[in-house]
Design an enzyme around this catalytic site. Structure first.
Site: not given
Length: 369
Positions: A165, A234
């Site tokens: 992330k 992401s």
């Protein structure tokens, strides 16, 4: 000596704020909240800069887990790695996958070979002008190695999926950099998602020895011949550092689960998906396999940057009404769902330097019955 056991639980959600399934597993004793190391989720937002379903899901989970762990919600977020991927287009179904890790005195009967292991690490916070550039690559590579050590994995060949992330830029962050006399890689919040994902993926590739560490800032989003075969990154607005989760197999794990992977060369590469499934002993229709049970499939998807798939033109990059990442998630999600027998699979859009251009890594986790 097998000292740890990793558990994996896939839980359907009725919405980004739904924590009832996870709480039921905790109340029943199936999940020890103290053992939760990471939670990966698919939420039904648009996957763009303003997709607040990701932040909402994390907030709901932290609030629900806080009293179970005797921590504040903020402390829960610091303890557990949360990666929420927005966008459940097509047949993709919203869900979370919960990873636990516990010490064990004795492995279960029948556990042999290398089994699923998980490790986690974080980078330092980045300055806005560092996103999408060599600083993010270098710091990510360090964190990947730290997460491998945390997972008890020493051989890069045993790493099958690295979920990250990473941050994105906002107008405030761009202005802050400008006030210091620094220039960001882009002033577009949406474009910054790609820069951050790409640099993070290159950091994985460097850490695992897939590419040379001699990279330049301008290689990000330009040298598509440079990529990782196991990176999945992401972007999100809710952080300014990278959270790194390494998934692989280790001889020190007593887990009932195993992970394998393959690399999709393009968005319709069904043989690669089949290869990922068979690498962990599953057939094309895993629900009918004997001895193994599919837990989840994790994959990256993107619209091929050259505008074609196997010689035929696609329009994903030309459709101004729908983001190309949404098109790609729907296409790859449908392909994987058909082969895996379920729409509850984790498919994330935007695969810059994550697999070859237009393709991406695909990993499968199976449980030994």
């Amino acid at each position: 000596m097998r000292t740890t056991s990793v558990g994996v639980f896939k839980v359907a959600t009725k919405g980004p704020g739904d924590v009832s399934g996870l709480m039921s597993l905790i109340v029943s004793g199936a999940i020890d909240p103290a053992a939760i190391l990471a939670i990966l989720g698919k939420t039904e937002g648009n996957g763009g800069v303003n997709d607040f379903t990701r932040e909402y899901a994390v907030a709901a989970l932290c609030t629900a887990l806080a009293p179970k762990l005797d921590l504040t919600p903020h402390e829960v977020e610091q303890r557990i790695a949360f990666v929420m991927s927005g966008g459940t287009e097509g047949v993709l179904s919203p869900h979370i996958t919960v990873f636990t890790r516990q010490q064990v005195a004795k492995p279960l009967t029948g556990i042999s070979g290398k089994r699923l292991s998980i490790g986690m690490a974080q980078t330092r916070d980045f300055l806005p002008e560092e996103l999408g550039r060599s600083a993010q690559i270098t710091e990510t590579a360090k964190a990947v190695k730290a997460a491998m050590a945390d997972a008890g994995i020493s051989d890069a060949a045993d790493v099958h999926f690295v979920q990250i992330k990473c941050p994105l830029l906002t107008s405030e962050r761009v202005e802050a950099a400008s006030a210091r006399g620094s220039k960001t890689a882009t002033i577009s919040a949406y474009s910054s998602m790609a820069y951050s994902r790409g640099a993070s993926a290159l950091g994985v590739a460097v850490a695992l020895g897939e590419i040379s560490p001699d990279l330049r800032d301008q290689d990000v989003l330009h040298r598509y011949d440079l990529f990782s075969k196991v990176a999945s990154t992401s972007s999100g607005i809710e952080l300014m550092h990278n959270v790194v989760i390494v998934l692989g197999n280790s001889g020190g794990s007593a887990s009932e689960f195993e992970i394998g992977h393959a690399v999709m060369s393009d968005a319709i590469d069904a043989p690669a998906v089949v290869s990922a499934l068979t690498s962990v002993g599953l057939d094309i229709a895993p629900q009918t396999s004997t001895g193994r049970q599919l837990v989840n499939v994790f994959a990256k998807a993107e619209a091929s940057p050259d505008g074609t798939v196997r010689g035929f033109r696609h329009t994903m990059l030309e459709d101004t009404d729908i983001s190309s990442t949404r098109h790609a998630r729907a296409a790859v999600g449908g392909l994987i769902a058909g082969l895996a027998g379920t729409g509850a699979v984790y498919v994330s859009g935007g695969a810059e330097h994550q697999g070859p251009a237009g393709g991406g890594p695909v990993a499968a986790i199976a449980r030994l019955l």
